[in-house]
Design a protein around this motif. Structure first.
Motif, PDB file in Angstrom:
ATOM      1  N   GLN A 162      -4.825   1.029  -4.491  1.00  0.00           N
ATOM      2  CA  GLN A 162      -4.737   1.866  -3.290  1.00  0.00           C
ATOM      3  C   GLN A 162      -6.072   1.884  -2.553  1.00  0.00           C
ATOM      4  O   GLN A 162      -6.111   1.794  -1.316  1.00  0.00           O
ATOM      5  CB  GLN A 162      -4.329   3.298  -3.662  1.00  0.00           C
ATOM      6  CG  GLN A 162      -4.177   4.200  -2.445  1.00  0.00           C
ATOM      7  CD  GLN A 162      -3.744   5.603  -2.820  1.00  0.00           C
ATOM      8  OE1 GLN A 162      -3.141   5.827  -3.869  1.00  0.00           O
ATOM      9  NE2 GLN A 162      -4.051   6.573  -1.968  1.00  0.00           N
ATOM     10  N   SER A 163      -7.162   2.004  -3.283  1.00  0.00           N
ATOM     11  CA  SER A 163      -8.477   2.022  -2.657  1.00  0.00           C
ATOM     12  C   SER A 163      -8.776   0.694  -1.971  1.00  0.00           C
ATOM     13  O   SER A 163      -9.251   0.667  -0.824  1.00  0.00           O
ATOM     14  CB  SER A 163      -9.545   2.319  -3.711  1.00  0.00           C
ATOM     15  OG  SER A 163     -10.840   2.249  -3.143  1.00  0.00           O
ATOM     16  N   HIS A 221      -2.521   4.133 -14.229  1.00  0.00           N
ATOM     17  CA  HIS A 221      -3.132   5.030 -13.244  1.00  0.00           C
ATOM     18  C   HIS A 221      -4.370   4.381 -12.624  1.00  0.00           C
ATOM     19  O   HIS A 221      -4.562   4.424 -11.402  1.00  0.00           O
ATOM     20  CB  HIS A 221      -3.534   6.351 -13.913  1.00  0.00           C
ATOM     21  CG  HIS A 221      -2.395   7.287 -14.131  1.00  0.00           C
ATOM     22  ND1 HIS A 221      -1.668   7.841 -13.093  1.00  0.00           N
ATOM     23  CD2 HIS A 221      -1.859   7.790 -15.266  1.00  0.00           C
ATOM     24  CE1 HIS A 221      -0.734   8.626 -13.577  1.00  0.00           C
ATOM     25  NE2 HIS A 221      -0.822   8.612 -14.894  1.00  0.00           N
ATOM     26  N   LYS A 222      -5.199   3.790 -13.453  1.00  0.00           N
ATOM     27  CA  LYS A 222      -6.412   3.143 -12.959  1.00  0.00           C
ATOM     28  C   LYS A 222      -6.069   2.000 -12.019  1.00  0.00           C
ATOM     29  O   LYS A 222      -6.696   1.838 -10.956  1.00  0.00           O
ATOM     30  CB  LYS A 222      -7.239   2.630 -14.133  1.00  0.00           C
ATOM     31  CG  LYS A 222      -8.559   1.987 -13.734  1.00  0.00           C
ATOM     32  CD  LYS A 222      -9.346   1.534 -14.965  1.00  0.00           C
ATOM     33  CE  LYS A 222     -10.657   0.866 -14.559  1.00  0.00           C
ATOM     34  NZ  LYS A 222     -11.434   0.424 -15.753  1.00  0.00           N
ATOM     35  N   GLY A 223      -5.072   1.198 -12.380  1.00  0.00           N
ATOM     36  CA  GLY A 223      -4.673   0.084 -11.534  1.00  0.00           C
ATOM     37  C   GLY A 223      -4.108   0.525 -10.197  1.00  0.00           C
ATOM     38  O   GLY A 223      -4.393  -0.084  -9.159  1.00  0.00           O
ATOM     39  N   ARG A 244       0.833  -1.209   0.000  1.00  0.00           N
ATOM     40  CA  ARG A 244       0.000   0.000   0.000  1.00  0.00           C
ATOM     41  C   ARG A 244       0.863   1.253   0.000  1.00  0.00           C
ATOM     42  O   ARG A 244       0.588   2.209  -0.735  1.00  0.00           O
ATOM     43  CB  ARG A 244      -0.920  -0.033   1.224  1.00  0.00           C
ATOM     44  CG  ARG A 244      -1.842   1.160   1.382  1.00  0.00           C
ATOM     45  CD  ARG A 244      -2.870   0.877   2.468  1.00  0.00           C
ATOM     46  NE  ARG A 244      -3.571   2.081   2.865  1.00  0.00           N
ATOM     47  CZ  ARG A 244      -3.264   2.827   3.922  1.00  0.00           C
ATOM     48  NH1 ARG A 244      -2.255   2.461   4.712  1.00  0.00           N
ATOM     49  NH2 ARG A 244      -3.945   3.908   4.219  1.00  0.00           N
ATOM     50  N   LEU A 245       1.930   1.261   0.782  1.00  0.00           N
ATOM     51  CA  LEU A 245       2.822   2.409   0.827  1.00  0.00           C
ATOM     52  C   LEU A 245       3.533   2.623  -0.503  1.00  0.00           C
ATOM     53  O   LEU A 245       3.609   3.757  -1.011  1.00  0.00           O
ATOM     54  CB  LEU A 245       3.847   2.218   1.946  1.00  0.00           C
ATOM     55  CG  LEU A 245       4.904   3.318   2.098  1.00  0.00           C
ATOM     56  CD1 LEU A 245       4.244   4.659   2.383  1.00  0.00           C
ATOM     57  CD2 LEU A 245       5.887   2.966   3.201  1.00  0.00           C
ATOM     58  N   LEU A 246       4.038   1.546  -1.100  1.00  0.00           N
ATOM     59  CA  LEU A 246       4.719   1.665  -2.394  1.00  0.00           C
ATOM     60  C   LEU A 246       3.763   2.143  -3.486  1.00  0.00           C
ATOM     61  O   LEU A 246       4.140   2.949  -4.348  1.00  0.00           O
ATOM     62  CB  LEU A 246       5.324   0.316  -2.780  1.00  0.00           C
ATOM     63  CG  LEU A 246       6.503  -0.168  -1.938  1.00  0.00           C
ATOM     64  CD1 LEU A 246       6.878  -1.600  -2.318  1.00  0.00           C
ATOM     65  CD2 LEU A 246       7.701   0.761  -2.091  1.00  0.00           C
ATOM     66  N   ILE A 247       2.537   1.653  -3.450  1.00  0.00           N
ATOM     67  CA  ILE A 247       1.537   2.066  -4.436  1.00  0.00           C
ATOM     68  C   ILE A 247       1.248   3.562  -4.316  1.00  0.00           C
ATOM     69  O   ILE A 247       1.199   4.290  -5.313  1.00  0.00           O
ATOM     70  CB  ILE A 247       0.244   1.246  -4.269  1.00  0.00           C
ATOM     71  CG1 ILE A 247       0.490  -0.200  -4.729  1.00  0.00           C
ATOM     72  CG2 ILE A 247      -0.916   1.858  -5.042  1.00  0.00           C
ATOM     73  CD1 ILE A 247      -0.580  -1.178  -4.277  1.00  0.00           C
ATOM     74  N   LYS A 248       1.056   4.018  -3.079  1.00  0.00           N
ATOM     75  CA  LYS A 248       0.773   5.432  -2.861  1.00  0.00           C
ATOM     76  C   LYS A 248       1.933   6.310  -3.334  1.00  0.00           C
ATOM     77  O   LYS A 248       1.730   7.335  -3.979  1.00  0.00           O
ATOM     78  CB  LYS A 248       0.488   5.686  -1.373  1.00  0.00           C
ATOM     79  CG  LYS A 248      -0.855   5.142  -0.915  1.00  0.00           C
ATOM     80  CD  LYS A 248      -0.975   5.090   0.592  1.00  0.00           C
ATOM     81  CE  LYS A 248      -1.023   6.446   1.211  1.00  0.00           C
ATOM     82  NZ  LYS A 248      -1.284   6.390   2.665  1.00  0.00           N
ATOM     83  N   ARG A 249       3.145   5.886  -3.027  1.00  0.00           N
ATOM     84  CA  ARG A 249       4.308   6.678  -3.438  1.00  0.00           C
ATOM     85  C   ARG A 249       4.395   6.794  -4.949  1.00  0.00           C
ATOM     86  O   ARG A 249       4.639   7.880  -5.491  1.00  0.00           O
ATOM     87  CB  ARG A 249       5.582   6.046  -2.888  1.00  0.00           C
ATOM     88  CG  ARG A 249       5.802   6.288  -1.403  1.00  0.00           C
ATOM     89  CD  ARG A 249       7.122   5.681  -0.955  1.00  0.00           C
ATOM     90  NE  ARG A 249       7.385   5.960   0.456  1.00  0.00           N
ATOM     91  CZ  ARG A 249       8.427   5.488   1.126  1.00  0.00           C
ATOM     92  NH1 ARG A 249       9.300   4.697   0.505  1.00  0.00           N
ATOM     93  NH2 ARG A 249       8.598   5.799   2.394  1.00  0.00           N
TER      94      ARG A 249
END
Length: 259
Positions: A198-199, A191-193, A167-172
């Motif tokens: 993240q959601s 971007h969609k993925g 989750r952290l890597l995705i947000k970054r």
């Protein structure tokens, strides 16, 4: 001045104004999204600055933003819990938590950390973008984005990875890509993925956080069974979103771009 440098300068100025507005909303209690919007602005600011922390002004501002992000995390968790209890109609569980939330707002507004963030923002136009740090800024940014993409790609295929770290890597990566779209050039599907993953991991995280409170907050016991049931569904949804995201990063450990 390079395009990257112009983007950085314009975005920091825009976020400066946005953060002032968020603080004013929080002070006046005009709405329930002020803290959330402040945290998004702080996260965006960090994504802009992180590739250029060799510059003293960038390092100071990024660190100040990081402190606010960490110090406001528990407060945001409480906001989300209160919204969940309101959604369930658990009005009798709200007063003490709403009081704690208001006290938390006051502490944040009066904190040295928030004062330092705005002091660093106020100093930014005078202190920023000093040579020779900014030579080849575009190349440095490209390497940063590629490194973040590679870290996520490797983590997505690592069986030892946990959802918290993913989750952290995705947000970054998501916020870095949105901060510098002309350099990242992620395909719309990427971007969609990222947003979907993240959601999904965020929903899973919220339920896990609420269940972690139950042993110490006995009045939440009545919610535990529902949260546990929903956690199982959220975990499956998150796993599926991560599998889909993994499809967008084939070959990245070898240095290719997401597409």
């Amino acid at each position: 001045m390079s395009a990257v440098l112009k983007t950085l300068g314009h975005q920091v100025l825009r976020l400066h104004v946005r953060l002032y507005a968020c603080r004013a909303r929080l002070e006046a209690r005009t709405d329930g999204e002020a803290l959330h919007d402040l945290r998004i602005a702080v996260r965006t600011l960090r994504s802009l600055l992180r590739p250029f922390r060799r510059d003293a002004a960038c390092a100071r501002l990024e660190q100040a933003a990081a402190v606010i992000g960490r110090s406001s995390s528990g407060l945001r968790d409480l906001e989300v819990l209160i919204a969940e209890l309101q959604r369930q109609g658990k009005e009798r569980l709200l007063p003490a938590r709403q009081q704690a939330l208001q006290e938390g707002y006051e502490r944040l507004l009066a904190s040295e950390a928030l004062g330092e963030l705005f002091a660093a923002l106020d100093d930014w136009p005078r202190d920023a973008v000093q040579a020779p740090v900014w030579r080849k800024a575009g190349k440095r940014l490209h390497k940063h984005l590629l490194r973040q993409s590679q870290r996520l790609a490797l983590a997505l295929v690592d069986p030892e990875s946990d959802k918290h770290g993913l989750r952290l890597l995705i947000k970054r990566l998501r916020y870095a890509g949105e901060a510098y779209p002309d350099v990242a050039r992620f395909a719309p599907a990427v971007h969609k993925g990222l947003r979907a993953a993240q959601s999904a991991t965020g929903n899973w995280h919220d339920l896990l956080q609420w269940l972690a409170r139950v042993p110490n907050e006995s009045d939440l016991h009545e919610c535990a069974a529902d949260w546990q049931r929903r956690l199982q569904v959220a975990e499956q949804t998150a796993d599926q979103a991560l599998l889909v995201l993994r499809l967008h990063f084939p070959g990245l450990p070898d240095g290719n771009s997401a597409a």
